[in-house]
Design an enzyme around this catalytic site. Structure first.
Site, PDB file in Angstrom:
ATOM      1  N   LYS A 291      -9.452   2.880  -2.546  1.00  0.00           N
ATOM      2  CA  LYS A 291      -9.127   2.664  -3.952  1.00  0.00           C
ATOM      3  C   LYS A 291      -8.957   1.168  -4.224  1.00  0.00           C
ATOM      4  O   LYS A 291      -9.481   0.627  -5.178  1.00  0.00           O
ATOM      5  CB  LYS A 291      -7.858   3.442  -4.310  1.00  0.00           C
ATOM      6  CG  LYS A 291      -7.487   3.299  -5.764  1.00  0.00           C
ATOM      7  CD  LYS A 291      -6.208   4.010  -6.108  1.00  0.00           C
ATOM      8  CE  LYS A 291      -5.770   3.553  -7.486  1.00  0.00           C
ATOM      9  NZ  LYS A 291      -4.448   4.022  -7.842  1.00  0.00           N
TER      10      LYS A 291
ATOM     11  N   GLU B  61      -6.904  -1.570   7.447  1.00  0.00           N
ATOM     12  CA  GLU B  61      -7.604  -0.683   8.379  1.00  0.00           C
ATOM     13  C   GLU B  61      -9.054  -0.474   7.937  1.00  0.00           C
ATOM     14  O   GLU B  61     -10.000  -0.576   8.722  1.00  0.00           O
ATOM     15  CB  GLU B  61      -6.913   0.694   8.445  1.00  0.00           C
ATOM     16  CG  GLU B  61      -5.533   0.694   9.068  1.00  0.00           C
ATOM     17  CD  GLU B  61      -4.416   0.426   8.051  1.00  0.00           C
ATOM     18  OE1 GLU B  61      -4.685  -0.169   6.984  1.00  0.00           O
ATOM     19  OE2 GLU B  61      -3.276   0.808   8.352  1.00  0.00           O
TER      20      GLU B  61
ATOM     21  N   GLY C  96      -4.001   7.209  -5.184  1.00  0.00           N
ATOM     22  CA  GLY C  96      -4.729   7.322  -3.912  1.00  0.00           C
ATOM     23  C   GLY C  96      -4.611   8.697  -3.289  1.00  0.00           C
ATOM     24  O   GLY C  96      -5.606   9.310  -2.897  1.00  0.00           O
ATOM     25  N   ARG C  97      -3.385   9.236  -3.237  1.00  0.00           N
ATOM     26  CA  ARG C  97      -3.217  10.533  -2.558  1.00  0.00           C
ATOM     27  C   ARG C  97      -3.631  11.711  -3.430  1.00  0.00           C
ATOM     28  O   ARG C  97      -3.522  12.867  -3.031  1.00  0.00           O
ATOM     29  CB  ARG C  97      -1.779  10.682  -2.055  1.00  0.00           C
ATOM     30  CG  ARG C  97      -0.708  10.415  -3.078  1.00  0.00           C
ATOM     31  CD  ARG C  97       0.666  10.259  -2.452  1.00  0.00           C
ATOM     32  NE  ARG C  97       1.654   9.814  -3.426  1.00  0.00           N
ATOM     33  CZ  ARG C  97       1.875   8.558  -3.753  1.00  0.00           C
ATOM     34  NH1 ARG C  97       1.169   7.597  -3.186  1.00  0.00           N
ATOM     35  NH2 ARG C  97       2.794   8.231  -4.634  1.00  0.00           N
TER      36      ARG C  97
ATOM     37  N   GLU D  40       4.808  10.833   0.518  1.00  0.00           N
ATOM     38  CA  GLU D  40       4.589   9.515  -0.099  1.00  0.00           C
ATOM     39  C   GLU D  40       4.915   9.596  -1.594  1.00  0.00           C
ATOM     40  O   GLU D  40       5.241   8.597  -2.221  1.00  0.00           O
ATOM     41  CB  GLU D  40       3.136   9.043   0.119  1.00  0.00           C
ATOM     42  CG  GLU D  40       2.973   7.529  -0.007  1.00  0.00           C
ATOM     43  CD  GLU D  40       1.579   7.016   0.321  1.00  0.00           C
ATOM     44  OE1 GLU D  40       0.646   7.269  -0.473  1.00  0.00           O
ATOM     45  OE2 GLU D  40       1.406   6.348   1.353  1.00  0.00           O
TER      46      GLU D  40
ATOM     47  N   HIS E 156       3.302  30.331  19.279  1.00  0.00           N
ATOM     48  CA  HIS E 156       3.521  30.094  20.712  1.00  0.00           C
ATOM     49  C   HIS E 156       4.043  28.683  20.949  1.00  0.00           C
ATOM     50  O   HIS E 156       3.999  28.189  22.061  1.00  0.00           O
ATOM     51  CB  HIS E 156       2.209  30.320  21.479  1.00  0.00           C
ATOM     52  CG  HIS E 156       1.691  31.714  21.320  1.00  0.00           C
ATOM     53  ND1 HIS E 156       2.098  32.753  22.140  1.00  0.00           N
ATOM     54  CD2 HIS E 156       0.847  32.264  20.407  1.00  0.00           C
ATOM     55  CE1 HIS E 156       1.491  33.875  21.747  1.00  0.00           C
ATOM     56  NE2 HIS E 156       0.739  33.598  20.697  1.00  0.00           N
TER      57      HIS E 156
ATOM     58  N   LYS F  14       3.398  -3.498   5.674  1.00  0.00           N
ATOM     59  CA  LYS F  14       2.116  -4.219   5.616  1.00  0.00           C
ATOM     60  C   LYS F  14       2.362  -5.723   5.693  1.00  0.00           C
ATOM     61  O   LYS F  14       1.676  -6.447   6.412  1.00  0.00           O
ATOM     62  CB  LYS F  14       1.376  -3.890   4.311  1.00  0.00           C
ATOM     63  CG  LYS F  14       0.890  -2.459   4.226  1.00  0.00           C
ATOM     64  CD  LYS F  14       0.101  -2.234   2.941  1.00  0.00           C
ATOM     65  CE  LYS F  14      -0.195  -0.768   2.719  1.00  0.00           C
ATOM     66  NZ  LYS F  14      -0.764  -0.473   1.404  1.00  0.00           N
TER      67      LYS F  14
HETATM   68  O1  F6P Z   1      -0.377   3.875   2.586  1.00  0.00           O
HETATM   69  C1  F6P Z   1      -0.426   3.296   1.334  1.00  0.00           C
HETATM   70  C2  F6P Z   1      -1.700   3.576   0.615  1.00  0.00           C
HETATM   71  O2  F6P Z   1      -1.726   2.736  -0.475  1.00  0.00           O
HETATM   72  C3  F6P Z   1      -1.881   5.036   0.177  1.00  0.00           C
HETATM   73  O3  F6P Z   1      -1.176   5.337  -0.965  1.00  0.00           O
HETATM   74  C4  F6P Z   1      -3.352   5.120   0.035  1.00  0.00           C
HETATM   75  O4  F6P Z   1      -3.825   6.437  -0.040  1.00  0.00           O
HETATM   76  C5  F6P Z   1      -3.788   4.391   1.276  1.00  0.00           C
HETATM   77  O5  F6P Z   1      -2.867   3.325   1.405  1.00  0.00           O
HETATM   78  C6  F6P Z   1      -5.200   3.861   1.266  1.00  0.00           C
HETATM   79  O6  F6P Z   1      -5.414   3.012   0.181  1.00  0.00           O
HETATM   80  P1  F6P Z   1      -6.845   2.581  -0.306  1.00  0.00           P
HETATM   81  O7  F6P Z   1      -7.573   3.787  -0.764  1.00  0.00           O
HETATM   82  O8  F6P Z   1      -6.595   1.608  -1.401  1.00  0.00           O
HETATM   83  O9  F6P Z   1      -7.561   1.941   0.855  1.00  0.00           O
END
Ligand code: F6P
Length: 547
Positions: free
Chosen positions: A206, A212, A267-268, A353, A384, A512
């Site tokens: 987003k 990452e 995002g979520r 979150e 189990h 972060k």
């Molecule tokens: O972990 C924080 C966050 O902003 C989430 O809310 C989001 O889904 C994720 O990082 C990934 O964000 P992006 O889609 O901007 O890479």
């Protein structure tokens, strides 16, 4: 126990909790043969049995009352009207528009967003068809065989959950892979499975600023170049999705291979958006659209049904009943469907979150518990593993069981056995096993009196463990959409009652920022001495092995 003391109708729930604490679910069932009929409902293809909860009509009425006092009906309206309910970021929250197939406009700042959404659907369908038909070709002219989603959090968990839920609908001939973590082990394992000539990477972010995802996208790009793909052909292997089209451009992904996203999609909550391109590629756009339509049906139900007959409201209020009036701390979600195995991970982000917050809109701190710890897995495996703790442990853990009546793979007697196990777990949690029953069983087995005395307390199962059964007929795209949307709306219900903003996530920012600081120290010359002693010590230990 931390009741919602800011709401005056909460005192009734405190009173009712005291009464219910002395009641056993077994007795509630024995006293009322109509309990199942009274506490079951159906919406958007999901059947819900909530009869095995510590409730009676008074409790349900009091839960509705507290929801009304918290202005839940108004909050529901606000969400669908595009009000800026994400007040800390001054944003509307309109993932519901992405799954809205009515012709009505949906306005954000006076602009109808529906035409933009329809355009992205068209583009997603085109890309999907180009890949499926073999028209999308890689740098050596071969069609796509592997798709790799590079994204994390909401740009990974939701779409992966949906994709696995829809396994019976996967198109043939396409292999799907995911890279989320910055751990190089993850992407290197994917590199081993894919072929550069036939791989399409989808960079889903987003913000297009997530460490990452950017590191992994960079690694994928370098890998493609190393494997012989020319700089000018990179565009044949990368599609990107973001609100930040400028950052995509700077990264070097061709404009015609980008899909937009908007700040009114959290995002979520983004699996329904262009972030769902991976889903569309794996199951085809028609099935992706069916997923959206199922979610839209649940939205319609949520928007229109009265509180007492509203599935996300009932489940949300039951969660509050246990968290805030019985002191429960977690909520388990256990699916009796292998294809729903990723649901707990998605719900962990979506729920925790969203509602893992402590501050009200006016800046004051809540004095009650908010967001439950969400966990779970799949039956029967979990029986189990950790069910022992649910049955005989000291904690109260409400459970949602999800058990479709029909399998996509009706193999022998396996599905009836699976469903029987789901029902049996739900029943065992409700009724337990009394000391009288245990003793009678031991005596009937011929055990001597002293062994009966010694064993009986260990074999007693208290029961009275509340649980819901969510029973769709089969996990179709519509049902998967409805299920995921139901949990999203449940989270909104609870956030409204807890008076927190379910749509921001400031808590993840500190980690972060500190991550950047620590990284700089790992890379700096000499010993690190300017942090706390633990961080200094561990940074220096890393350097010892990486100099
Ligand atoms: O972990 C924080 C966050 O902003 C989430 O809310 C989001 O889904 C994720 O990082 C990934 O964000 P992006 O889609 O901007 O890479």
């Amino acid at each position: 126990m931390t009741p919602l003391s800011h709401l005056s109708s909460s005192s009734k729930l405190v009173e009712l909790q005291e009464q219910m604490a002395g009641t056993h679910l077994r007795d509630l069932f024995a006293a009322d043969a109509g309990r199942f009929d009274k506490y079951t409902m159906e919406a958007a293809g999901l059947f819900l049995d909530y009869s095995k909860n510590l409730i009676n009509d008074d409790v349900m009425a009091a839960l509705v009352k507290i929801a009304e006092e918290a202005k839940l009906p108004e909050a529901i309206k606000s969400m669908f009207s595009g009000d800026k309910i994400n007040y800390t970021e001054k944003r509307a929250v309109l993932h519901t528009a992405l799954r809205n197939f009515d012709d009505n406009p949906v306005l954000v700042d006076g602009e109808d967003v529906m035409p933009k959404i329809r355009d992205t659907h068209k583009r997603m369908r085109e890309i999907t068809e180009q890949v499926h038909s073999g028209d999308w070709k890689g740098f050596t002219g071969k069609p796509v065989k592997h798709i790799v989603n590079i994204g994390i959090g909401g740009s990974y968990l939701g779409l992966k959950t949906a994709i696995n839920a829809l396994t019976p609908y996967h198109v043939e001939g396409l292999e799907h892979h995911y890279v989320a973590n910055i751990d190089p082990n993850e992407i290197c394992e994917v590199f081993k499975k894919i072929d550069p000539e036939t791989t399409l990477f989808i960079v889903a972010s987003k913000s297009f600023g997530t460490l990452e995802t950017l590191q992994n996208a960079q690694a994928a790009r370098s890998w493609m170049l190393e494997k012989g793909c020319a700089e000018t052909d990179i565009r044949k292997h990368f599609v990107a999705i973001s609100t930040n089209l400028k950052a995509i451009d700077q990264f070097g992904i061709a404009q015609e291979n980008t899909l937009p996203l908007w700040d009114w999609v959290g995002g979520r909550y983004s699996l329904w958006s262009t972030i769902g391109l991976m889903t569309s590629l794996v199951v085809g756009f028609d099935n992706f659209e069916r997923l959206l339509k199922g979610a839209g049906e649940m939205d319609k139900h949520f928007a229109e049904a009265p509180l007492e007959k509203n599935m996300p409201v009932i489940l949300g209020m039951l969660g509050i009943w246990y968290q805030n009036y019985f002191g429960a701390e977690s909520q388990a979600v256990i699916s009796y469907d292998y294809f729903l195995r990723d649901l707990p991970s998605h719900l962990q982000q979506m729920d925790m979150e969203s509602n893992g917050k402590r501050t009200r809109q006016d800046g004051s701190t809540v004095e009650y518990q908010t967001g439950a710890v969400i966990w779970g897995g799949t039956g029967t495996n979990d029986q189990h593993a950790y069910h022992q703790l649910i049955h005989q442990g000291t904690r109260l853990i409400p459970v949602d069981f999800i058990a479709p009546t029909t399998s996509h793979n009706p193999l022998g007697e396996q599905h009836p056995w699976l469903f029987a196990n789901a029902l049996a777990q739900s029943q065992a949690m409700m009724q337990g096993k009394t000391e009288e029953e245990v003793r009678a069983e031991l005596i009937a087995a011929g055990k001597p009196a002293e062994e009966v005395d010694a064993l009986a307390p260990h074999k007693v199962i208290p029961g009275n463990r509340p649980n819901n059964m969510i029973v769709p007929e089969k996990v179709t795209p519509e049902v998967a959409g409805a299920l995921l949307a139901m949990y999203e709306q449940k989270v909104y219900v609870q956030g409204t009652l807890w008076q927190v903003n379910p749509f921001d996530q400031w808590g993840v920012e500190l980690g972060k920022v500190l991550g950047n600081q620590v990284y700089d120290r790992l890379k700096a010359e000499g010993q690190t001495v300017d942090q706390d002693s633990s961080t200094n010590g561990l940074v220096n230990r890393f350097k010892q092995f990486n100099s």
